[in-house]
Structures are given as C-alpha cells and as structure tokens.
Design a protein around this motif. Structure first.
Motif, PDB file in Angstrom:
ATOM      1  N   ALA A   7      12.710  -4.665 -11.555  1.00 34.84           N
ATOM      2  CA  ALA A   7      13.098  -4.592 -10.375  1.00 34.84           C
ATOM      3  C   ALA A   7      12.839  -3.499  -9.991  1.00 34.84           C
ATOM      4  O   ALA A   7      12.441  -3.505  -8.438  1.00 34.84           O
ATOM      5  N   LEU A   8      11.890  -2.580 -10.121  1.00 30.70           N
ATOM      6  CA  LEU A   8      11.431  -1.384  -9.874  1.00 30.70           C
ATOM      7  C   LEU A   8      10.021  -1.533  -8.935  1.00 30.70           C
ATOM      8  O   LEU A   8       9.925  -1.068  -7.929  1.00 30.70           O
ATOM      9  N   PRO A   9       9.295  -2.671  -9.377  1.00 33.17           N
ATOM     10  CA  PRO A   9       8.612  -2.725  -8.609  1.00 33.17           C
ATOM     11  C   PRO A   9       9.076  -3.202  -7.254  1.00 33.17           C
ATOM     12  O   PRO A   9       8.636  -3.109  -5.994  1.00 33.17           O
ATOM     13  N   LEU A  10       9.904  -4.770  -7.075  1.00 30.23           N
ATOM     14  CA  LEU A  10      10.575  -4.853  -6.151  1.00 30.23           C
ATOM     15  C   LEU A  10      11.431  -3.597  -4.785  1.00 30.23           C
ATOM     16  O   LEU A  10      11.652  -4.579  -3.514  1.00 30.23           O
ATOM     17  N   ALA A  11      11.698  -2.571  -5.747  1.00 34.36           N
ATOM     18  CA  ALA A  11      12.502  -1.480  -4.920  1.00 34.36           C
ATOM     19  C   ALA A  11      11.701  -1.037  -4.298  1.00 34.36           C
ATOM     20  O   ALA A  11      11.472  -0.551  -3.446  1.00 34.36           O
ATOM     21  N   ILE A  12       9.668  -0.733  -4.552  1.00 35.51           N
ATOM     22  CA  ILE A  12       9.418  -0.127  -4.309  1.00 35.51           C
ATOM     23  C   ILE A  12       8.591  -0.509  -2.969  1.00 35.51           C
ATOM     24  O   ILE A  12       8.848  -0.383  -1.698  1.00 35.51           O
ATOM     25  N   PHE A  13       8.399  -1.579  -3.240  1.00 35.62           N
ATOM     26  CA  PHE A  13       7.953  -2.863  -1.943  1.00 35.62           C
ATOM     27  C   PHE A  13       9.222  -2.777  -0.822  1.00 35.62           C
ATOM     28  O   PHE A  13       8.612  -2.633   0.217  1.00 35.62           O
ATOM     29  N   LEU A  20       8.614   1.549   6.229  1.00 32.79           N
ATOM     30  CA  LEU A  20       7.038   1.767   7.486  1.00 32.79           C
ATOM     31  C   LEU A  20       7.667   1.035   8.673  1.00 32.79           C
ATOM     32  O   LEU A  20       7.492   0.761   9.959  1.00 32.79           O
ATOM     33  N   TYR A  21       8.580   0.056   8.581  1.00 37.98           N
ATOM     34  CA  TYR A  21       8.942  -1.190  10.040  1.00 37.98           C
ATOM     35  C   TYR A  21      10.048   0.190  10.794  1.00 37.98           C
ATOM     36  O   TYR A  21       9.346   0.650  11.900  1.00 37.98           O
ATOM     37  N   ILE A  22      10.363   0.854   9.950  1.00 43.31           N
ATOM     38  CA  ILE A  22      11.398   1.822  11.288  1.00 43.31           C
ATOM     39  C   ILE A  22      10.489   2.732  11.615  1.00 43.31           C
ATOM     40  O   ILE A  22      10.457   2.966  12.759  1.00 43.31           O
ATOM     41  N   LEU A  23       9.039   3.227  11.131  1.00 41.53           N
ATOM     42  CA  LEU A  23       7.837   4.175  11.443  1.00 41.53           C
ATOM     43  C   LEU A  23       7.587   3.742  12.599  1.00 41.53           C
ATOM     44  O   LEU A  23       7.003   3.800  13.167  1.00 41.53           O
ATOM     45  N   PHE A  24       7.270   2.477  12.175  1.00 40.55           N
ATOM     46  CA  PHE A  24       6.554   1.568  13.443  1.00 40.55           C
ATOM     47  C   PHE A  24       7.528   1.006  14.679  1.00 40.55           C
ATOM     48  O   PHE A  24       6.994   1.854  15.757  1.00 40.55           O
ATOM     49  N   ILE A  25       8.843   1.186  14.535  1.00 40.01           N
ATOM     50  CA  ILE A  25       9.261   1.013  15.853  1.00 40.01           C
ATOM     51  C   ILE A  25      10.106   1.839  16.263  1.00 40.01           C
ATOM     52  O   ILE A  25       9.976   2.174  17.061  1.00 40.01           O
ATOM     53  N   GLY A  26      10.122   2.863  15.204  1.00 41.83           N
ATOM     54  CA  GLY A  26      10.367   4.517  15.907  1.00 41.83           C
ATOM     55  C   GLY A  26       9.275   5.065  17.010  1.00 41.83           C
ATOM     56  O   GLY A  26       9.678   5.910  17.214  1.00 41.83           O
ATOM     57  N   GLN A  27       8.068   5.005  16.833  1.00 40.04           N
ATOM     58  CA  GLN A  27       6.816   5.391  16.785  1.00 40.04           C
ATOM     59  C   GLN A  27       6.781   5.362  18.167  1.00 40.04           C
ATOM     60  O   GLN A  27       6.316   4.032  18.451  1.00 40.04           O
ATOM     61  N   ALA A  28       5.846   5.668  18.924  1.00 45.68           N
ATOM     62  CA  ALA A  28       5.557   4.970  20.275  1.00 45.68           C
ATOM     63  C   ALA A  28       4.586   5.548  20.888  1.00 45.68           C
ATOM     64  O   ALA A  28       4.341   6.646  20.106  1.00 45.68           O
ATOM     65  N   GLY A  29       4.129   5.052  21.519  1.00 51.06           N
ATOM     66  CA  GLY A  29       2.428   5.072  21.441  1.00 51.06           C
ATOM     67  C   GLY A  29       1.825   4.599  21.206  1.00 51.06           C
ATOM     68  O   GLY A  29       1.786   3.460  20.211  1.00 51.06           O
ATOM     69  N   GLY A  30       0.305   4.901  21.574  1.00 52.34           N
ATOM     70  CA  GLY A  30      -1.026   4.007  21.188  1.00 52.34           C
ATOM     71  C   GLY A  30      -1.781   4.156  20.402  1.00 52.34           C
ATOM     72  O   GLY A  30      -2.787   4.562  20.488  1.00 52.34           O
ATOM     73  N   ALA A  31      -1.106   5.125  19.469  1.00 55.32           N
ATOM     74  CA  ALA A  31      -2.449   5.421  18.311  1.00 55.32           C
ATOM     75  C   ALA A  31      -2.989   4.483  17.491  1.00 55.32           C
ATOM     76  O   ALA A  31      -2.290   4.144  17.340  1.00 55.32           O
ATOM     77  N   GLU A  40      -0.677  -3.527   8.553  1.00 50.36           N
ATOM     78  CA  GLU A  40      -1.264  -4.286   7.552  1.00 50.36           C
ATOM     79  C   GLU A  40      -0.373  -3.696   6.233  1.00 50.36           C
ATOM     80  O   GLU A  40      -0.246  -3.892   5.881  1.00 50.36           O
ATOM     81  N   LEU A  41      -0.236  -2.160   6.326  1.00 53.44           N
ATOM     82  CA  LEU A  41       1.112  -1.389   5.448  1.00 53.44           C
ATOM     83  C   LEU A  41       2.286  -3.074   5.485  1.00 53.44           C
ATOM     84  O   LEU A  41       2.665  -3.213   4.379  1.00 53.44           O
ATOM     85  N   ILE A  42       2.908  -3.003   6.476  1.00 54.36           N
ATOM     86  CA  ILE A  42       4.620  -3.413   6.736  1.00 54.36           C
ATOM     87  C   ILE A  42       3.701  -5.135   5.564  1.00 54.36           C
ATOM     88  O   ILE A  42       4.524  -5.842   5.070  1.00 54.36           O
ATOM     89  N   GLY A  43       2.818  -5.494   5.840  1.00 53.40           N
ATOM     90  CA  GLY A  43       2.257  -6.911   5.367  1.00 53.40           C
ATOM     91  C   GLY A  43       2.186  -6.723   4.274  1.00 53.40           C
ATOM     92  O   GLY A  43       2.381  -7.493   3.602  1.00 53.40           O
ATOM     93  N   PHE A  44       1.337  -5.746   3.984  1.00 56.14           N
ATOM     94  CA  PHE A  44       1.372  -6.101   2.854  1.00 56.14           C
ATOM     95  C   PHE A  44       2.597  -5.417   1.645  1.00 56.14           C
ATOM     96  O   PHE A  44       2.584  -6.243   0.498  1.00 56.14           O
ATOM     97  N   CYS A  45       3.611  -4.983   1.924  1.00 51.38           N
ATOM     98  CA  CYS A  45       4.726  -4.228   0.942  1.00 51.38           C
ATOM     99  C   CYS A  45       5.240  -5.994   1.668  1.00 51.38           C
ATOM    100  O   CYS A  45       5.957  -6.566   0.231  1.00 51.38           O
ATOM    101  N   LEU A  46       5.479  -6.410   2.314  1.00 53.71           N
ATOM    102  CA  LEU A  46       6.013  -8.027   2.468  1.00 53.71           C
ATOM    103  C   LEU A  46       5.307  -8.558   0.897  1.00 53.71           C
ATOM    104  O   LEU A  46       6.413  -9.511   0.490  1.00 53.71           O
ATOM    105  N   GLU A  47       4.283  -8.825   1.172  1.00 58.31           N
ATOM    106  CA  GLU A  47       3.090 -10.132   0.246  1.00 58.31           C
ATOM    107  C   GLU A  47       3.924  -9.471  -1.213  1.00 58.31           C
ATOM    108  O   GLU A  47       4.070 -10.755  -1.867  1.00 58.31           O
TER     109      GLU A  47
END
Length: 196
Positions: A7-13, A20-31, A40-47
């Motif tokens: 279960a540990l890898p499941l919890a980490i991912f 990362l999704y909260i960070l993505f939604i919470g940050q505005a701007g075009g950096a 990319e990182l969110i997709g990696f975690c989902l996979e």
C-alpha cells in the motif's frame, strides 16, 4: 509481502498526485514550470497509482489463490474420515455428500457433529475410522508446516486435529475411539471458522 508495503507506493503516488494537482490549481500565472512540468508530474503520479494498484491487486489475488490451495490440501487430508462418517449417518434413501462438499463445506462437519450427538457409530465404521487414522497420521503430521503457512491459528487447530487422529489410532475401546473422533470434528470446525 506485507500488505502495508504494497500500500505504501499507492499512498505515495496518490498523495503526490493530489498535492501536485492542488499546487497546479492554486498557482496562477504562466511560468514554464507551472505550464509544463506540473501536468507531467501529475500524469506520472496517476500512471504510477494505477499501475501499482493493478499490480497490488494481482498480487493479492495470487496470494488468495495460494492460501486457498493450502487450505484445500489440508482439508483434503481428512476426506476419508468425513466420508466414513457421512456414510455411517446416511439415511436409507439419501445420497452421500460429494467429494467437493466433504473438502470445502464447513456445514458438513457441523452436521456430522450433530449426528454423533444423536446416534452412536457402528463397530464397522469405528474400525474403518481407526484404519484411516493409522494411515493418515504421518501425512497429517507432515502438513503441520503447511498449516503454519496459513496462520498461527490454523497451525494450532491443525495440531489439535493431528492429536485427535493420533488418539484415535491408539484407541482400543469404543469410548476411546468416539471421543477423539468428536474432538477432531470440533477442532476441524474451529479450523474452518478461521479466515484464509
């Protein structure tokens, strides 16, 4: 392998992806990091979450199958006893229990215990059961290691079953034979009640 380690890898991912999704939604701007790296990182975690989850599920299925096979090998060792008892208490127009029922159905054991309380076994059946005990005892002793692979509880009740078989193999009187037979059924009932 421990369930927690699976279960540990499941919890980490899972936690990583949500963070990362909260960070993505919470940050505005075009950096550049915000627009390119975070998705990319969110997709990696989902996979990772789905792949590890699938592998964990397959691993648990294989473990369940293995434990079921161990349980069946133990129950199958007592088929002769249950078959002799089933035939001894069989009604005149009834069919004997199937081999599958004798090996897998706890209700067969409960029915035989109930029958033993209501009616004594005939001498021929007791002799057959003693013969079965003498021939089964070495194999039942060898299967203690298999029971230990299931759980401590399974091993404890299997040792009790083996002791009952041993007492039956040494019995010289009706009373000395009937007591371990009933005890064996009681221990088998407790064995069946344990989760596999």
């Amino acid at each position: 392998m421990s369930r927690w380690l699976l279960a540990l890898p499941l919890a980490i991912f899972g936690v990583g992806g949500i963070g990362l999704y909260i960070l993505f939604i919470g940050q505005a701007g075009g950096a550049a990091v915000h627009e390119n790296l975070l998705p990319e990182l969110i997709g990696f975690c989902l996979e990772g979450f789905f792949l590890v989850g699938l592998l964990t599920f397959v691993q648990q299925l294989r473990e369940m199958d293995r434990r079921r096979e161990l349980w069946l090998s133990l129950r199958g060792a007592l088929r002769d006893f249950l078959s002799h008892l089933d035939l001894a208490y069989l009604d005149a127009d009834a069919e004997p229990a199937t081999t599958r029922d004798l090996e897998t159905q706890p209700k067969v054991v409960l029915r035989l215990m109930d029958s033993m309380q209501k009616m004594d076994l005939d001498t021929d059946t007791l002799v057959e059961l003693k013969r079965a005990a003498i021939s089964t005892l070495p194999m039942a002793q060898d299967l203690i290691d298999i029971a230990a692979q299931l759980s401590t509880g399974h091993m404890r009740w299997w040792i009790a079953i083996v002791e009952s078989i041993k007492h039956l193999s040494e019995a010289d009187t009706r009373e000395e034979a009937e007591r371990p037979i009933y005890a064996m059924l009681q221990h088998l009932s407790e064995f069946d009640a344990l989760k596999t």
